[in-house]
Design a protein around this motif. Sequence first.
Motif, PDB file in Angstrom:
ATOM      1  N   ARG A 206       0.807  -1.216   0.000  1.00  0.00           N
ATOM      2  CA  ARG A 206       0.000   0.000   0.000  1.00  0.00           C
ATOM      3  C   ARG A 206       0.844   1.271   0.000  1.00  0.00           C
ATOM      4  O   ARG A 206       0.345   2.358  -0.314  1.00  0.00           O
ATOM      5  CB  ARG A 206      -0.941   0.014   1.209  1.00  0.00           C
ATOM      6  CG  ARG A 206      -2.171  -0.858   1.030  1.00  0.00           C
ATOM      7  CD  ARG A 206      -3.061  -0.824   2.265  1.00  0.00           C
ATOM      8  NE  ARG A 206      -4.376  -1.415   2.017  1.00  0.00           N
ATOM      9  CZ  ARG A 206      -4.638  -2.704   2.065  1.00  0.00           C
ATOM     10  NH1 ARG A 206      -3.654  -3.553   2.376  1.00  0.00           N
ATOM     11  NH2 ARG A 206      -5.851  -3.154   1.817  1.00  0.00           N
ATOM     12  N   THR A 207       2.101   1.158   0.355  1.00  0.00           N
ATOM     13  CA  THR A 207       2.983   2.322   0.361  1.00  0.00           C
ATOM     14  C   THR A 207       3.981   2.294  -0.791  1.00  0.00           C
ATOM     15  O   THR A 207       4.892   3.125  -0.835  1.00  0.00           O
ATOM     16  CB  THR A 207       3.750   2.398   1.698  1.00  0.00           C
ATOM     17  OG1 THR A 207       4.429   1.153   1.925  1.00  0.00           O
ATOM     18  CG2 THR A 207       2.802   2.668   2.857  1.00  0.00           C
ATOM     19  N   ASP A 208       3.786   1.369  -1.713  1.00  0.00           N
ATOM     20  CA  ASP A 208       4.659   1.246  -2.883  1.00  0.00           C
ATOM     21  C   ASP A 208       3.929   1.795  -4.109  1.00  0.00           C
ATOM     22  O   ASP A 208       2.944   1.212  -4.555  1.00  0.00           O
ATOM     23  CB  ASP A 208       5.015  -0.231  -3.100  1.00  0.00           C
ATOM     24  CG  ASP A 208       5.994  -0.431  -4.252  1.00  0.00           C
ATOM     25  OD1 ASP A 208       6.209   0.503  -5.049  1.00  0.00           O
ATOM     26  OD2 ASP A 208       6.535  -1.555  -4.364  1.00  0.00           O
TER      27      ASP A 208
ATOM     28  N   ASN B 110       0.575   0.195  -5.598  1.00  0.00           N
ATOM     29  CA  ASN B 110      -0.657   0.802  -5.091  1.00  0.00           C
ATOM     30  C   ASN B 110      -1.238   1.844  -6.030  1.00  0.00           C
ATOM     31  O   ASN B 110      -2.435   2.105  -6.004  1.00  0.00           O
ATOM     32  CB  ASN B 110      -0.393   1.448  -3.727  1.00  0.00           C
ATOM     33  CG  ASN B 110      -1.659   1.848  -3.019  1.00  0.00           C
ATOM     34  OD1 ASN B 110      -2.462   1.013  -2.628  1.00  0.00           O
ATOM     35  ND2 ASN B 110      -1.863   3.153  -2.865  1.00  0.00           N
ATOM     36  N   GLY B 111      -0.383   2.466  -6.857  1.00  0.00           N
ATOM     37  CA  GLY B 111      -0.831   3.585  -7.660  1.00  0.00           C
ATOM     38  C   GLY B 111      -0.355   4.902  -7.063  1.00  0.00           C
ATOM     39  O   GLY B 111       0.410   4.928  -6.088  1.00  0.00           O
TER      40      GLY B 111
ATOM     41  N   GLU C  28       7.995   9.386   8.269  1.00  0.00           N
ATOM     42  CA  GLU C  28       9.246   9.603   7.552  1.00  0.00           C
ATOM     43  C   GLU C  28       9.632   8.379   6.720  1.00  0.00           C
ATOM     44  O   GLU C  28       9.558   7.241   7.188  1.00  0.00           O
ATOM     45  CB  GLU C  28      10.363   9.918   8.551  1.00  0.00           C
ATOM     46  CG  GLU C  28      11.681  10.310   7.895  1.00  0.00           C
ATOM     47  CD  GLU C  28      12.741  10.716   8.909  1.00  0.00           C
ATOM     48  OE1 GLU C  28      13.892  10.926   8.502  1.00  0.00           O
ATOM     49  OE2 GLU C  28      12.398  10.804  10.110  1.00  0.00           O
ATOM     50  N   GLY C  29      10.017   8.635   5.477  1.00  0.00           N
ATOM     51  CA  GLY C  29      10.460   7.575   4.590  1.00  0.00           C
ATOM     52  C   GLY C  29       9.351   6.929   3.783  1.00  0.00           C
ATOM     53  O   GLY C  29       9.615   6.103   2.907  1.00  0.00           O
ATOM     54  N   ARG C  30       8.113   7.282   4.057  1.00  0.00           N
ATOM     55  CA  ARG C  30       6.970   6.712   3.329  1.00  0.00           C
ATOM     56  C   ARG C  30       6.869   7.365   1.952  1.00  0.00           C
ATOM     57  O   ARG C  30       7.006   8.585   1.818  1.00  0.00           O
ATOM     58  CB  ARG C  30       5.696   6.908   4.145  1.00  0.00           C
ATOM     59  CG  ARG C  30       4.454   6.255   3.560  1.00  0.00           C
ATOM     60  CD  ARG C  30       3.349   6.198   4.599  1.00  0.00           C
ATOM     61  NE  ARG C  30       3.604   5.149   5.594  1.00  0.00           N
ATOM     62  CZ  ARG C  30       2.956   5.032   6.751  1.00  0.00           C
ATOM     63  NH1 ARG C  30       2.033   5.933   7.079  1.00  0.00           N
ATOM     64  NH2 ARG C  30       3.224   4.032   7.570  1.00  0.00           N
ATOM     65  N   ALA C  31       6.589   6.560   0.923  1.00  0.00           N
ATOM     66  CA  ALA C  31       6.627   7.055  -0.451  1.00  0.00           C
ATOM     67  C   ALA C  31       5.320   7.670  -0.929  1.00  0.00           C
ATOM     68  O   ALA C  31       5.287   8.366  -1.940  1.00  0.00           O
ATOM     69  CB  ALA C  31       7.034   5.932  -1.401  1.00  0.00           C
ATOM     70  N   LEU C  32       4.216   7.408  -0.208  1.00  0.00           N
ATOM     71  CA  LEU C  32       2.913   7.923  -0.618  1.00  0.00           C
ATOM     72  C   LEU C  32       2.264   8.669   0.537  1.00  0.00           C
ATOM     73  O   LEU C  32       2.680   8.550   1.690  1.00  0.00           O
ATOM     74  CB  LEU C  32       2.009   6.775  -1.073  1.00  0.00           C
ATOM     75  CG  LEU C  32       2.400   6.060  -2.373  1.00  0.00           C
ATOM     76  CD1 LEU C  32       1.533   4.824  -2.563  1.00  0.00           C
ATOM     77  CD2 LEU C  32       2.273   6.994  -3.571  1.00  0.00           C
TER      78      LEU C  32
END
Length: 387
Positions: A187-189, A193-194, A230-234
């Motif tokens: 879900r964070t990719d 996930n989109g 922190e570090g989350r892509a979305l």
Amino acid sequence: MSYQRPLRLGMVGGGQGAYIGNIHRISSRLDGAWQLVAGAFDVDAERGRAFALTQGIDSDRSYGDYKEMIAAELARADRIDAVAICTPNFTHYPIARAFLEAGFDVICEKPITATLEDAVALEKLTRESGRFVGVTYTYSGYPMVHEARVRVAAGEIGKVRSVQVEYPLEWMATAIEQQGNAQASWRTDPKKNGRGGSIGDIGTHAYHLAGFVTGLKLESLTADLATFVEGRALDDNAHVMLRYQGGARGLLWSSQVALGNSNGVRLRVFGETGSLSWFQEQPNELVLAPLNGRTEIIKRGAEDLSEDAKVRTRTPPGHPEGYLEAFANLYAGFAEAIRARRSGREPSAIGQNLPTVYDGLKGVAFVDAVVDSHEATDQPWLTPIAV
């Protein structure tokens, strides 16, 4: 009395440890309209076959992947009637496309695709194929949500002025995707996930709920996305200002980091002569507040409710119904819609007002518009305060 056999259901994904797969299985069999008979449950073929045995599925109908499943089911006289797609977002389109092209009906998790391009293509393919695609926007399965929809359409609160909808969760308040949580990981990719994080995962539920109840069509929006972990892509938090055709305004909030909220879906609709509010954690009640009148709590199961609410109600007032029943209402509706299409008749009430592929397309378009809005403006859109 005439009896109909349960529709035969196949499933892709949703194997051991998959939360949503189990929800689909429980809900699909609640009314006896479906029977799960086949599946490709896991990317690990052997693990998927082992899981199939726990579901009572014959070994010859447990498949290594969806392509094997399509080929084998086409060769059977008792082939599946539809497939439920319970896989991560980025796989929805190729799986759904393959089953539609093979002549099967489809039930798909939301969002229906990871990209708008794929959503447009899937909606077009569905129309051209004449098949049915249902999308599991669960909250449109609740009886009192349908009651709210009927009352808004009947003008009971007058012309809608404002819509407030929110979906706060707390489960991703820390970087659990970095600690081995598989559900949070994809879900964070962005590749799986989109483009949207919280806005795609749960914001689409809120968007669909608001439009379903009010009947309003979104005209434009302004969005502010945030990534607090922190570090989350979305994004893990979203605030969206909405403008609907006809002049109504709206606010939407979705968050995966809202501490203290387990599943706080809430909708409030304000009209010229009254308001309606519904809270998913108290789903059996709808609150009506008329202009210059007394606030009324409308309870599920009451005799004077609409037919739309009654056909989605199983137990008397005071016996709570909730999430599983709402999900099951979607499955019952999908079954009725498929049967009605096959026999060339109008579906009964349970098979009407369902979330289908066009609703799925609108959801993906909404996510794209939200991310586009945020990326086009980002922080500079905020007007500084002088003092």
